[in-house]
Structure formats: structure tokens, C-alpha cells
Design a protein around this motif. Structure first.
Motif, PDB file in Angstrom:
ATOM      1  N   LEU A 129       4.669   2.684  -2.135  1.00 28.19           N
ATOM      2  CA  LEU A 129       3.972   3.957  -1.701  1.00 28.19           C
ATOM      3  C   LEU A 129       2.615   4.194  -2.096  1.00 28.19           C
ATOM      4  O   LEU A 129       1.516   4.147  -1.523  1.00 28.19           O
ATOM      5  N   ARG A 131       0.767   1.665  -4.403  1.00 31.81           N
ATOM      6  CA  ARG A 131      -0.162   0.653  -4.912  1.00 31.81           C
ATOM      7  C   ARG A 131      -0.155  -0.497  -3.796  1.00 31.81           C
ATOM      8  O   ARG A 131      -0.879  -1.314  -3.928  1.00 31.81           O
ATOM      9  N   HIS A 132       0.380  -0.244  -2.690  1.00 27.70           N
ATOM     10  CA  HIS A 132       0.582  -1.110  -1.859  1.00 27.70           C
ATOM     11  C   HIS A 132      -0.015  -0.632  -0.341  1.00 27.70           C
ATOM     12  O   HIS A 132       0.475   0.667  -0.094  1.00 27.70           O
ATOM     13  N   ARG A 133      -0.655  -1.374   0.528  1.00 24.01           N
ATOM     14  CA  ARG A 133      -1.013  -0.755   1.788  1.00 24.01           C
ATOM     15  C   ARG A 133      -0.433  -1.562   2.847  1.00 24.01           C
ATOM     16  O   ARG A 133      -0.262  -2.711   2.876  1.00 24.01           O
ATOM     17  N   PHE A 134       0.414  -1.007   3.647  1.00 26.46           N
ATOM     18  CA  PHE A 134       1.128  -1.613   4.687  1.00 26.46           C
ATOM     19  C   PHE A 134       1.411  -0.630   5.944  1.00 26.46           C
ATOM     20  O   PHE A 134       1.116   0.526   5.915  1.00 26.46           O
ATOM     21  N   ARG A 135       1.646  -1.259   7.040  1.00 29.57           N
ATOM     22  CA  ARG A 135       1.898  -0.583   8.100  1.00 29.57           C
ATOM     23  C   ARG A 135       3.166   0.445   8.231  1.00 29.57           C
ATOM     24  O   ARG A 135       4.021  -0.150   7.491  1.00 29.57           O
ATOM     25  N   ARG A 137       3.328   3.221   6.494  1.00 33.46           N
ATOM     26  CA  ARG A 137       3.385   3.976   5.176  1.00 33.46           C
ATOM     27  C   ARG A 137       3.590   5.556   5.275  1.00 33.46           C
ATOM     28  O   ARG A 137       4.397   5.993   4.702  1.00 33.46           O
ATOM     29  N   THR A 195       4.618   9.061  -6.610  1.00 32.24           N
ATOM     30  CA  THR A 195       3.564   8.203  -5.850  1.00 32.24           C
ATOM     31  C   THR A 195       2.063   8.978  -6.124  1.00 32.24           C
ATOM     32  O   THR A 195       1.225   8.369  -6.392  1.00 32.24           O
ATOM     33  N   ARG A 199      -1.160   6.781  -7.797  1.00 33.00           N
ATOM     34  CA  ARG A 199      -2.013   6.600  -6.958  1.00 33.00           C
ATOM     35  C   ARG A 199      -3.400   6.797  -7.816  1.00 33.00           C
ATOM     36  O   ARG A 199      -4.479   6.209  -7.633  1.00 33.00           O
TER      37      ARG A 199
ATOM     38  N   LYS B  20       2.903 -10.917   1.422  1.00 35.24           N
ATOM     39  CA  LYS B  20       2.397  -9.286   0.746  1.00 35.24           C
ATOM     40  C   LYS B  20       2.869  -8.459   1.561  1.00 35.24           C
ATOM     41  O   LYS B  20       3.045  -7.403   0.938  1.00 35.24           O
ATOM     42  N   PRO B  24       6.143  -4.578  -0.447  1.00 34.83           N
ATOM     43  CA  PRO B  24       6.556  -3.221  -0.478  1.00 34.83           C
ATOM     44  C   PRO B  24       7.714  -2.862   0.208  1.00 34.83           C
ATOM     45  O   PRO B  24       8.268  -2.039  -0.228  1.00 34.83           O
TER      46      PRO B  24
END
Lengths: 313, 304
Positions: A129, A131-135, A137, A195, A199, B20, B24
């Protein structure tokens, strides 16, 4: 344990903060507290000492009665006092005969295993949550936040059914320590706090490690986690206290009373007509000591944790 | 990012991207799985069961909202609503006031104050079951019980703290205040630490009284901390269970029965799974509603 990232309250302008600190060093002590307590002997000083004594008497002294009652031979409500009259370990022996050490064993396994699982699970989730950017979140964050609104009290009845027959795999977790450990794994509070902490770690550190070809697991284990030690301490202490305080979960996860944790088992001692309240108090001491040790050793992280968790919402 | 998928290079990029994108979720999987199985699935199951007459061997029968009407019209549940409100509001308000007083008293940097704070915080870290046993003994009903012997010194007769239906609920409130006041103290102390000291100095120069200083400088400054304490206390008050269960078990004569102890009895002792589920769902809805409302008020208050 210098943890600049878990400050209880964040001051937006650093200049103002250092100015305020400067002012505090030079101005008299009466501006340090809301009531302007003086640290010099006088009327207000005496008044404060008196009030502190009352506060200690109300909140801390009752704990002395637990210890003295546990050490007093066969006390009842009548012989409870703050200091034991003639001390004996008989109560602990009787409590041992009633299986208190087995209950303590259950408690320790559950607290150890539960805390380990909780820390691993929450750290992994927090890493993704933070250190990653993803759809999705934000949605996942909301889901973890919602776990806090579904405590055992509210879902007790269906949870008890689920523990007896876990969906899809059809396992019966009742009567095993897993029935208590697994539901404690995903704790929204730890996920949130870790988290938030992760961050704040600068991206440059991560990028430098990536250039060296560091993979995800090593990144978490060797780069991020060492920087998170203070936050892990907070999550550990609060998690332990939370797990040790569990009552309903061990109650519904047990198949028969031998599966109880030491805190739940106190009620068995109490309803046993053959033992006096001294034995119950001996049990209470045994249930109290582990959390007392954790608290006294790590109380700073606990207090900063509560304050940080509260002010960050 | 949105390259056409024709060139080999672009394909390689999208391959990396999808790898990638999976990473996550691998990290989230254990947490999500546990939350799903042990939180959200039971929640869904609870909502589902609340519409059924659950019978172990005869099969479940859909009865619509019958469980809800039954629970809400049951006079013991109606009494429990009142008890929950008295307990929740009483212990919340009491613990916030006492916590504020403690925070004002124990604010400061001195080492002795830190030691006192550590000792005062003990109730908040002690398992509720242990606290329950402790208070049962303090409330010992004969005149030589701990609290009663204190009352005896004042010339007051022994009080049946837990055995008198008129008093038992307030005895439980007192224990709740004792547990939660130190917890609130810590949060309020964090709020007090953030108050700008130069404001106190300015107030002193303007010659305001201590009361005015508290009212116009301290209280506005710790408003966020107070709101958090209030939110936590409200939600805690609604789902109070362990405190009551270990101290009185809902008795005497149901005088301390709260919503959750009532639901517990219904579900586990009387095996009325459907009714108990309905009661839990009602509580869940009220908690959700309250959380959303309080958060909304808090945001609106912060914006102002």
C-alpha cells in the motif's frame, strides 16, 4: 528509538516549532502547561502532589491488592489489603492444580503466534500500500479500515460458525489455537500505521537499491524494514496488548474449557466453589504479568503509538 | 505508459508492467484472504442468517424481517438499548472528563510525572477479564469489602454494588470510566503537547484568568484530540461486551444486560442464531451510521 516520523502532533511550519522550543527554554515554567503548574514548592505545588497521590491511589493502587491478595493465605473480600499479611505461594499451587499453567501456555502460544502472523501479514500489506501504485489501492485501504469496524463482538455468531467450518476448505478450527490466531492476522490498525510510516521513507533510498538490482522481498526485508523499527515496535506492543485482551474470540473458538486462554479461564476459577478468591487472584496475577512486562519494557512505543494512531485517525 | 502493442520493445514494456501490477497483490494476498475469511465472510453470513429461522437439522427457513421485528419488540432487548445508552454515554462522558483532568494534572516534562503517567495508564493495558476480577473484589458486598470498608469509615452502610439491580449498572459505568480515562489521557496529552506555548504567554500578558485561558486557548487547540476521543468512545460504548460479561454477566435480573450480551445469550445459550444475527446486524448498522456521521461532523468542523 529516535523516531521523527511518529511524532504525536505535526507542526506545519518547522520554524514556528523551533521558535516555540526556544521560547520554552527561556520563559518561566508556568507557560509549559495548560494549568501553569509551578515546579517550585508552594501552595500549587503541594496541591498538585496531593492530586497526583489521589490519581495513583485510584488507578494504580488497586493492582497492589491483586498481588497482596494472591500472596495472602485464603483471603476473601474481607482480608484484601494493599500489603500481604503473611505471604504464601499456596494460592499459586492450587491455581496450578486447576490447570492455570496450561491456560497460560495456551495464551502464550496464541499471543506469540498471533503477533508473529499479524506483524508479517500487516507488514506485507503495508509495503504494497505504501510503496506501490496500483489500481484499487484506495478501495483496499478502505477494506482494511473496515476490519476495524467488524470486531469479534459484532460478528461473534457467524464467526463461530465459520471457525467450525472454514468456507471452501472445510476445516474445523475450533479447539485449535489457529481458531484464535488466524482471525487476528489482518488488523487494520497495524496496516494503517505501518503504511503511514513506510510512505514517509524517501523514494531515493528505494531507487538506489533498485539500481543495484534488489528484488521486492529483499527490498522489504533489507531496505524498508530496518528503517521501520520504531513503527514495528509500536505495532508489536499494541498488537500484543490487543491479543492478550481478547475474550470473546478464545471463548467462541474453544471446543471445551481446556482450550481457554488464561484470561478467559479466570471465570472458571471464580465459579469453582472449592477455591477462594485468593486462587482467583493468583490466576489474575499470572494473566497480568506478561502484559505488565511488555508494557513496562516498551511503554514509550505504546504511548507514542496510541497518540500517533489517534492524531492520524 | 499507453504504448501501442506492436513493437517488441513495447511488448516487453507491457510485460514488465503486468508483472509489476501483480507484485502488490501478492503482498496484499495474505491480509486480504484473512480479512475476507474471518471478517467479511462472517459479516455477510450474519446478514444472510438474520433473514432465516435457523434450525440445525430441519433446514433454514426464510422468514424475511421476522427476526428483526421479534428482536426489536422484545422487551429485554428494549431494556438492553437503554442500558447500552446509559453505559455508553456514562462511561464515555465520565472517561473523557476524567481523562482531561488527568491530562491537565499530569502534563509536564518532569521525570516523576512520567513515572506517575506510567502507573496511571495501567488499567488501559490490563486485560479486561483481569480488571473484571479486580473490580468484583473491590465491590465485595459485605462491610469489609475494599470499597465498602472505605464507606464504612465514612459511616455509610455496605452497598450491594453488583447485587442490587438499581446500582449494578452504575457500578459497571464506574469500572468503564476507570478503564478508559487513562487511555483518553494519553490522547489528550498528545493534544496538549501541540498547543502553542506562546499563546499561553500572550494570554498571561493580556491578564486573562486561568479559566479563560483553558476555555479560549487550550480547549480550541485540543479540539481535534477531543473529537477523536469522542469518536472512539462512542463506538466502543455501543459494542460494549467484555466489561459487562466478566463483571456481572448481564445480571442481576438483566439490569446490566447490554445489546451485545443479550445477543450473545440469544445466540449461544438459547441457540437462536437467526435472532442473534439480526441483533448483531442492527448493531453493525448503528455503528456504521454513527461512524459516518461523526466523521462527517469532524470534517465539517475541521473545515470551519
Amino acid at each position: 528509538m529516535s523516531a521523527p516520523a511518529i511524532e504525536p502532533v505535526r507542526t506545519p511550519v518547522p520554524d514556528a516549532k523551533s521558535l516555540a522550543a526556544e521560547a520554552r527554554r527561556t520563559t518561566p515554567a508556568r507557560f509549559d502547561t495548560a494549568l501553569g503548574w509551578s515546579d517550585r514548592p508552594g501552595l500549587a505545588w503541594t496541591f498538585r502532589i496531593l492530586l497526583c497521590a489521589i490519581a495513583l491511589g485510584i488507578f494504580a493502587a488497586p493492582f497492589l491488592t491483586i498481588f497482596s491478595g494472591a500472596l495472602t493465605p485464603n483471603p476473601s473480600g474481607s482480608s484484601l489489603s494493599f500489603l500481604p499479611h503473611d505471604s504464601t505461594l499456596l494460592n499459586f499451587k492450587v491455581a496450578g492444580e486447576r490447570g492455570i499453567w496450561d491456560y497460560l501456555g495456551n495464551s502464550l502460544v496464541i499471543a506469540g503466534g498471533g503477533l508473529l502472523l499479524q506483524l508479517v501479514v500487516c507488514t506485507l500489506a503495508a509495503y504494497a500500500l505504501a510503496r506501490h501504485r496500483f489500481r484499487g489501492r484506495a478501495l483496499i485501504m478502505l477494506l482494511f479500515m473496515m476490519t476495524l469496524m467488524l470486531p469479534e463482538e459484532v460478528i461473534a455468531i457467524p464467526l463461530s460458525l465459520v471457525l467450525g467450518d472454514v468456507p471452501v476448505v472445510h476445516l474445523d478450527l475450533k479447539g485449535t489455537v489457529w481458531g484464535v490466531i488466524l482471525p487476528l492476522g489482518a488488523w487494520g490498525f497495524s496496516v494503517m500505521m505501518l503504511t503511514e510510516f513506510m510512505r514517509d521513507i524517501p523514494a531515493e533510498i528505494e531507487e538506489a537499491a533498485r539500481l543495484d538490482g534488489v528484488g521486492e522481498l529483499r527490498m522489504l526485508w533489507q531496505v524498508i524494514l530496518p528503517l521501520c523499527k520504531p513503527a514495528l515496535g509500536v505495532a508489536g506492543v499494541l498488537g500484543f496488548i490487543m491479543i492478550w485482551d481478547q475474550y470473546l474470540l478464545p471463548l467462541i473458538a474453544a471446543k471445551d474449557p481446556t482450550d481457554y486462554t488464561v484470561t478467559v479461564a479466570l471465570s472458571i476459577l471464580r465459579t469453582d466453589p472449592e477455591v477462594g478468591s485468593g486462587v482467583v487472584l493468583a490466576g489474575a496475577v499470572i494473566a497480568l504479568i506478561p502484559s505488565l512486562i511488555v508494557y513496562l519494557l516498551l511503554q514509550r512505543s505504546l504511548v507514542t503509538g496510541i497518540a500517533a494512531g489517534a492524531t492520524k485517525g | 505508459m499507453t504504448a501501442t502493442v506492436t513493437t517488441p520493445a513495447a511488448r516487453r514494456v507491457s510485460g514488465v508492467l503486468s508483472k509489476k501490477a501483480v507484485v502488490p497483490w501478492l503482498f496484499l494476498a495474505p491480509g486480504l484472504l484473512l480479512a475476507l475469511v474471518f471478517k467479511f465472510w462472517p459479516m455477510a453470513k450474519g446478514i444472510w442468517l438474520s433473514f432465516f429461522d435457523v434450525q440445525p437439522f430441519l433446514g433454514d427457513q426464510w422468514i424475511g424481517l421476522d427476526n428483526y421485528t421479534r428482536v426489536l419488540t422484545d422487551h429485554r432487548f428494549q431494556d438492553a438499548i437503554g442500558h447500552t445508552l446509559v453505559l455508553g454515554i456514562g462511561q464515555s462522558v465520565g472517561a473523557i472528563l476524567l481523562g482531561f483532568v488527568l491530562a491537565l494534572l499530569l502534563e509536564g516534562q518532569a521525570r516523576s510525572l512520567k513515572i506517575i503517567r506510567t502507573a496511571v495508564f495501567l488499567p488501559a493495558v490490563t486485560a479486561t477479564a483481569v480488571v473484571g476480577e479486580l473490580w468484583r473484589l473491590m465491590y465485595y458486598p459485605t462491610s469489609d469489602g475494599l470499597l465498602n470498608s472505605g464507606l464504612h469509615l465514612l459511616g455509610l452502610g455496605p452497598v450491594q454494588f453488583l447485587d442490587n439491580p438499581d446500582i449494578a449498572l452504575y457500578s459497571t459505568v464506574a469500572m468503564g470510566i476507570w478503564i478508559w480515562a487513562p487511555y483518553n489521557m494519553v490522547i489528550l496529552l498528545a493534544g496538549l503537547a501541540g498547543v502553542d506555548r506562546s499563546l499561553y504567554e500572550a494570554a498571561a500578558m493580556d491578564g486573562v484568568s486561568l479559566w479563560q485561558r483553558l476555555r479560549y486557548v487550550t480547549l480550541p487547540a485540543i479540539r481535534p484530540a477531543l473529537m477523536i476521543v469522542l469518536t472512539l468512545a462512542t463506538i466502543r460504548g455501543l459494542r460494549v461486551f467484555t466489561e459487562v460479561y466478566v463483571l456481572t454477566g448481564g445480571g442481576p435480573a438483566g439490569s446490566t444486560d447490554v445489546w451485545m450480551t443479550r445477543a450473545y445469550t440469544l445466540g449461544f445459550t438459547r441457540n437462536d442464531i437467526g435472532g442473534a444475527s439480526a441483533a448483531s446486524v442492527v448493531l453493525l448498522c448503528v455503528t456504521l451510521l454513527l461512524t459516518v456521521t461523526v466523521n462527517y461532523l469532524r470534517k465539517r468542523g475541521d473545515a470551519r
